[in-house]
Every structure is written in C-alpha cells, then in structure tokens.
Enzyme design. Structure first.
Site, PDB file in Angstrom:
ATOM      1  N   ILE A 135       0.892  -1.152   0.077  1.00  0.00           N
ATOM      2  CA  ILE A 135      -0.230   0.004  -0.060  1.00  0.00           C
ATOM      3  C   ILE A 135       0.893   1.137  -0.158  1.00  0.00           C
ATOM      4  O   ILE A 135       0.322   2.577   0.158  1.00  0.00           O
ATOM      5  CB  ILE A 135      -0.757   0.107   1.141  1.00  0.00           C
ATOM      6  CG1 ILE A 135      -0.041   0.211   2.494  1.00  0.00           C
ATOM      7  CG2 ILE A 135      -1.720  -1.083   1.238  1.00  0.00           C
ATOM      8  CD1 ILE A 135      -1.217   0.566   3.826  1.00  0.00           C
ATOM      9  N   GLN A 137       5.410   2.968  -0.211  1.00  0.00           N
ATOM     10  CA  GLN A 137       6.535   2.662  -0.469  1.00  0.00           C
ATOM     11  C   GLN A 137       7.396   3.665   0.284  1.00  0.00           C
ATOM     12  O   GLN A 137       6.837   4.750   0.758  1.00  0.00           O
ATOM     13  CB  GLN A 137       6.962   2.886  -2.165  1.00  0.00           C
ATOM     14  CG  GLN A 137       6.877   4.418  -2.547  1.00  0.00           C
ATOM     15  CD  GLN A 137       7.162   4.507  -4.345  1.00  0.00           C
ATOM     16  OE1 GLN A 137       6.650   3.717  -5.018  1.00  0.00           O
ATOM     17  NE2 GLN A 137       7.811   5.891  -4.510  1.00  0.00           N
ATOM     18  N   VAL A 138       8.659   3.266   0.386  1.00  0.00           N
ATOM     19  CA  VAL A 138       9.682   3.754   1.666  1.00  0.00           C
ATOM     20  C   VAL A 138      10.804   4.576   0.909  1.00  0.00           C
ATOM     21  O   VAL A 138      11.174   4.172  -0.184  1.00  0.00           O
ATOM     22  CB  VAL A 138      10.182   2.942   2.652  1.00  0.00           C
ATOM     23  CG1 VAL A 138      11.062   3.502   3.582  1.00  0.00           C
ATOM     24  CG2 VAL A 138       8.947   2.174   3.284  1.00  0.00           C
ATOM     25  N   LYS A 152       7.360   6.584   4.618  1.00  0.00           N
ATOM     26  CA  LYS A 152       6.544   5.877   3.874  1.00  0.00           C
ATOM     27  C   LYS A 152       5.509   6.613   3.450  1.00  0.00           C
ATOM     28  O   LYS A 152       4.680   7.399   4.209  1.00  0.00           O
ATOM     29  CB  LYS A 152       5.883   4.611   5.102  1.00  0.00           C
ATOM     30  CG  LYS A 152       4.862   3.574   4.314  1.00  0.00           C
ATOM     31  CD  LYS A 152       5.010   2.386   4.919  1.00  0.00           C
ATOM     32  CE  LYS A 152       4.373   2.339   6.027  1.00  0.00           C
ATOM     33  NZ  LYS A 152       4.121   0.988   6.579  1.00  0.00           N
ATOM     34  N   ASP A 281       2.320  -9.645  10.579  1.00  0.00           N
ATOM     35  CA  ASP A 281       2.757  -9.310   9.053  1.00  0.00           C
ATOM     36  C   ASP A 281       4.073 -10.004   9.116  1.00  0.00           C
ATOM     37  O   ASP A 281       5.230  -9.299   8.465  1.00  0.00           O
ATOM     38  CB  ASP A 281       2.608  -7.905   8.253  1.00  0.00           C
ATOM     39  CG  ASP A 281       2.623  -7.905   6.934  1.00  0.00           C
ATOM     40  OD1 ASP A 281       2.629  -9.323   6.518  1.00  0.00           O
ATOM     41  OD2 ASP A 281       2.619  -6.873   6.313  1.00  0.00           O
TER      42      ASP A 281
END
Length: 454
Positions: A135, A137-138, A152, A281
């Site tokens: 969901i 990107q960093v 993020k 997760d």
C-alpha cells in the site's frame, strides 16, 4: 502509472486471466492423464505451471495482489521442491520490491499532507524509493534535526485497489487451493480484507510502532525504529540499516540463519507478553538482521519494521494455547480434548476421539518437544502433505476441527513464522522461548521467570 486505480481495467484483466489459465491447464492435465501419464506427475506439472502464472501476475501489481503474494510467499516451504525451486527468487522479490510510484506523485502526496514547504522538513530526501510494499513505498531521507529516517508514502487510491484485488482473488480462491497443500486459501484472503482499513490508517500503525519502540528500547536482541512524524498517508520513522531477512534466507551463514530464527521466534512470543500487541505481518521483507550492540559489537539483533497489521491482545497470547500445548506434550489426550472443546476448536455438534486428536496434533508441535529443533522445508512439506492427503486420518480429522475467530490471526501469524523459519533452515531453541513467554505453557507452580539465552 501515477496511482493504483489509474489502470484498474488492466489490473482486473490480469487478475481475471488467472482462473482462465488455471482452467486451461486443468483441461491439459486431464488430457495427459487420458494418454496414460502418472496422476502424481501431472499434478506436479499443474502446480508448477499455476505457480509460474500466479507469481508472474502478482509480481506486476501492487495493492491486494501483492499483499496476497506476500502472505502466500511465506508458505513456499510447503511446496514440492520441483515446484518451489524455480520460483523461490520470484517469491523473494515479492517480499522486497514492486514497481515504484512516479516521483511527481510522491511529491504531490507530501505537499498535500505535509504542506507546500514540505522539503524544508528534510535536510535530504531520496526520490528513488528504497522499498515498496502493498500500500505504500519507502524513501530514505534525513529529517531536519539530522536523524536518518524512512518516509513511508501511501499510494493514492490504495484502499480501493486493495479491496478490489482481494475481492477478485476471492472469487477463484478454490482454484488456487492446490498450490499450497493443506491450506485453505479463501479464509486467508477474507482475513486480509478484514485488515485493510487498519493497515491504511497510519495513525494506528504509528501507535503500535511507538508502543513496540518504547518497550524494546535498549533491548539486546530486538530493534524497533521509533516514529518521528505521522499524518494521513505519510509515516516518518527512524531509519535502520541491516541485512533483509530475504537475503539471509538466500545467502546467509548458518550462524546468521540460526540467530535470525531464534530472534524471530523470541519476538513472536515475547511481543504480545511485553506490549499486548502481536505483529501480524511476518513476511521476510519486514525484518532485518543488524550487527549487535554499540559499534556493531556483540551478537546479531533483529530489526522489526511495518506495524500496519497487529492483533490487539491486552493480556498477551491466550493461556489456552500454552495449556493445550503443554497437555499435548504430556500426552494427556482427554485433557487436551476438553480444553479444545471448551474454547470452541471442536463444535458442540462434533464428537471426536481424543486419542485421534492427540495423534493429529503431536507431529505439528514437534519443534516444542526438543531442546533444539531444525526447521526445514522437508519438514514443512511433510506436515502439509499429511494434512492435505484426503486419504489420511489427519485430513479427515482436520476437516472437523474449528478455528474460533479470535484465534484466526494468531494462527496465521504462527504458521507464517514457521514458514519463514523453514525458509531459513534455522536451528531454534523454541521450547526455551515458550517457557519464557507463553502463558500456560509451564504448570503454575513452575512459572518462574527464566532467561532464554542463546
């Protein structure tokens, strides 16, 4: 592609093509059987071709497709080696990367959420993303106070894409079932859907990460980067360097893999006891292996990222888990059965033989029986095959057991963690961690604090 919904038609078409391809291969398989080829050989070929198409499509998409791929990737150890081997690299890639969001879109989100002068908040900001997830990107950056940070940024329209993809995938989950023996794909997808709204809320993620960072501050084994700033669609946290766990899996030394496995096990069981939260997760992209102690001296430490999905367990893991595990190890079939019935694992309408239930459970809990246990892909495959084979007593009994909703996420996290341990091929002292952190595992008279040393 400036955002996820922009190519919704293309996304839907790619996902919709999956069941058509699977159906075509099933017809091909029937033809091969008619001309006399072994059913086992044909089944393996079908599995291999299905895996090839599935991971190719998932690897090209973000959103729910990628999230499903990440969740599925930790069960790679359960696949037959001839199926898993060629696609291990593709699975690892799913855990670490995805096509990047254009720079102009990143800047647009930051301007909208942090203000027109957002660049003044950073001494440096790298436009090229360092990592991508389902969901967001960093980006690596330097905060205005000099701290190295991870920024993020959530993909515009991520929520719609997640729900749309998972809805599409759930429609043909049954066709994907044979890909991972012994695993029902549909509940996995349903559970991922239930977690979408939480994962999209960076406020909740920041709360969970701050709680872990505070609890594990100064910990010799686990490092959790603290939250620096949070607002809608943007989360800024401290940056940590380290070896991604996916690289430890593919090229780490035996020492690194064992240490990573031990610390992953420790974090799984100690996290709920110490924070009242379960990091839910556990795919390798969310962990790093860091040199230990000040100046890199000492043993390796485990860096933990991404707290977007957590299970809230104010009292820690349910004592029923520890009780059941201890009773099973002691061979007390009647007591195990009574506990499972009381907790809803066996419905009132079902009557099972306690000894048969014990026989079903004992192989699964083998890692908790010995002082040390080496997790291997072979062991994982044997467990999956035992439960998946319709002719086996384990398969027949497993179909009659029930998984209460309150245990669903705990069950998935435990299975996923075991999958990663098998990918690592780690030798782990699991029993020591259970004695230290799992409520109910030791009889009450024995439940004294102990230190699970490495």
């Amino acid at each position: 592609m400036s955002d996820l919904p922009r190519k919704a038609v293309t996304r839907t078409a790619k996902l919709a093509a999956l069941p058509l391809g699977i159906a075509g291969r099933a017809t091909w398989g029937l033809g091969k059987r008619i001309v006399g080829e072994s059913a086992d050989i044909v089944s393996r070929e079908l599995q291999q071709r299905t895996a090839e198409q599935l991971f190719k499509v998932l690897g090209e998409l973000k959103g729910g497709a990628m999230k499903f791929g990440q969740a599925l990737s930790v069960f790679e150890s359960a696949l037959p080696e001839e199926v898993a081997g060629p696609y291990r690299a593709a699975l690892t890639k799913l855990q670490e990367a995805a096509p990047p969001m254009p720079t102009r879109t990143v800047h647009s989100v930051l301007e909208k959420r942090l203000g027109a002068d957002w660049q003044e908040l950073f001494l440096e900001f790298e436009d090229k993303p360092s990592a991508a997830a389902s969901i967001g990107q960093v980006h690596r950056a330097v905060w205005h106070d000099g701290r190295e940070v991870a920024v993020k940024v959530q993909y515009p329209g991520a929520g719609e894409a997640l729900l749309s993809d998972l809805t599409q995938l759930s429609r043909f989950a049954r066709l994907l079932g044979p890909l991972i023996p012994g695993m029902d794909i549909k509940p996995l997808i349903a559970e991922l859907r239930d977690r979408v709204s939480e994962e999209l809320d960076y406020g909740l993620e920041a709360q969970a990460q701050r709680a872990h960072a505070a609890e594990f501050m100064g910990d010799p084994d686990v490092v959790v980067p603290d939250v620096v700033h949070q607002c809608e669609q943007v989360l800024v946290t401290e940056w940590i360097d380290g070896i991604p766990l996916s690289e430890v899996i593919t090229g780490g030394t035996k020492e690194q893999r064992d240490r990573a496995g031990q610390l992953l096990t420790r974090f799984l069981f100690s996290g709920p006891a110490r924070t009242g939260l379960l990091h839910a997760d556990p795919h390798p992209g969310n962990f790093r292996l860091l040199p230990g102690g000040p100046g890199g001296k000492g043993d390796w430490r485990l860096g933990v990222l991404d707290f977007g999905t957590v299970d809230r367990l104010p009292g820690g893991l349910p004592p029923t888990i520890g009780d059941s595990l201890r009773l099973t190890l002691d061979g007390r079939a009647e007591a195990v059965y009574e506990t499972l019935c009381a907790e809803g694992f066996v419905k009132d309408s079902i009557d099972l033989d306690p000894e048969a239930v014990l026989d079903y459970l004992v192989p699964i809990i083998e890692p908790a029986q010995a002082d040390e246990f080496t997790f291997t892909r072979g062991w994982m495959r044997s467990q999956a095959a035992r439960i998946a084979d319709p002719r086996s007593p384990a398969h027949q009994l497993g179909k009659q057991l029930n998984l209460p909703p309150s245990y669903l996420l705990i069950h998935r996290v435990t299975l996923s963690t075991i999958g990663v341990l098998c990918q690592l091929g780690a030798t782990v002292r699991m029993r020591a961690e259970l004695e230290e952190w799992l409520p109910g595992f030791l009889p009450e008279a024995e439940e004294e604090p102990s230190v699970a040393e490495i």
